[in-house]
Design an enzyme around this catalytic site. Structure first.
Site, short mmCIF file in Angstrom:
data_model
loop_
_atom_site.label_atom_id
_atom_site.label_comp_id
_atom_site.label_asym_id
_atom_site.label_seq_id
_atom_site.Cartn_x
_atom_site.Cartn_y
_atom_site.Cartn_z
N ARG A 23 0.81 -1.23 0.00
CA ARG A 23 0.00 0.00 0.00
C ARG A 23 0.84 1.27 0.00
O ARG A 23 0.35 2.33 -0.33
CB ARG A 23 -0.92 0.02 1.23
N GLU A 28 7.88 8.06 11.05
CA GLU A 28 7.88 9.33 11.77
C GLU A 28 9.03 10.15 11.22
O GLU A 28 10.19 9.77 11.35
CB GLU A 28 8.11 9.11 13.27
N GLN A 47 11.40 26.74 13.14
CA GLN A 47 10.95 27.08 11.79
C GLN A 47 11.13 25.87 10.88
O GLN A 47 12.13 25.16 10.98
CB GLN A 47 11.81 28.25 11.27
N HIS A 62 25.50 28.25 2.81
CA HIS A 62 24.87 29.29 3.61
C HIS A 62 25.05 29.07 5.11
O HIS A 62 25.12 27.93 5.57
CB HIS A 62 23.36 29.33 3.33
N LYS A 71 20.30 22.71 11.58
CA LYS A 71 19.30 22.30 10.59
C LYS A 71 19.17 20.78 10.56
O LYS A 71 20.18 20.08 10.56
CB LYS A 71 19.70 22.78 9.18
N TYR A 131 13.55 21.36 5.65
CA TYR A 131 14.45 21.43 6.80
C TYR A 131 13.84 22.22 7.94
O TYR A 131 13.12 23.17 7.76
CB TYR A 131 15.82 21.96 6.41
N ASP A 168 24.47 33.40 -4.35
CA ASP A 168 25.46 32.32 -4.25
C ASP A 168 26.65 32.54 -5.18
O ASP A 168 27.75 32.06 -4.90
CB ASP A 168 24.79 30.98 -4.51
#
Length: 181
Positions: A23, A28, A47, A62, A71, A131, A168
């Site tokens: 299926r 999680e 965030q 970055h 992150k 993220y 960048d």
């Protein structure tokens, strides 16, 4: 959740338990208690971000010099090569990088601690990249290190010239960048 160590001890690959059958699948994608227990980290995420990029798009490297962000990154569609670079001058792994392929099939996530520059390149036709961050985006403190800095020498596992944003394209060399102590 399986923890996969990397050559930089602070950077961690997380592999969730995936339950699948004919299926589809279930897992999680985040559980604060399980994350803390598995990693030993007590972080709070404030965030969530989601980007979609075409093949060959390279975003990074970055970081925020103030309000640094840890992150937890993953891919829900497509494939990317994801990279974390240690930019903490006092660290024994300063200037070193760790990279891992994240894709919709392996469900892996990468923990990129605060004090690291982060970037990724899209290897598939497109990719959705999600993220969680430990601090809010603060554009006035955002900095960028050149993706192709020879002192870091990242093997991006991408043939061809990547597509870069204007920001960048202006990335600094590590030796010229504002870094962490």
């Amino acid at each position: 959740m399986k923890i996969i160590p990397t050559n930089i001890p602070d950077v961690i690959i997380l592999e969730p338990k995936v339950f699948g059958d004919s299926r589809g699948f279930f897992f999680e994608s985040f559980n604060q208690l399980a994350f803390s227990k598995a990693t030993g980290l007590d972080v709070q995420f404030v965030q969530d971000n989601h980007s979609r990029s075409a093949k060959g798009v390279l975003r990074g490297l970055h970081y925020q010099i103030q309000h640094p962000q840890g992150k937890l990154v993953r891919v829900t569609h497509g494939r990317v090569f994801d990279v974390a670079v240690d930019i903490r001058r006092s660290s024994p792994t300063f200037g070193q990088w760790e990279g891992v392929e994240l894709n919709a099939e392996n469900h892996r996530q990468l923990w990129v601690p605060a004090g690291f520059a982060h970037g990724f390149v899209v290897l598939s036709d497109s990719a959705d990249f999600l993220y969680k961050t430990t601090d809010y985006y603060a554009p006035e403190y955002e900095r960028c290190i050149a993706w192709n800095d020879p002192a870091i020498d990242i093997n991006w596992q991408y043939d061809g010239e990547p597509q870069l944003s204007g920001k960048d394209k202006q990335g600094l060399l590590l030796k010229d960048a504002e870094l962490f102590a």
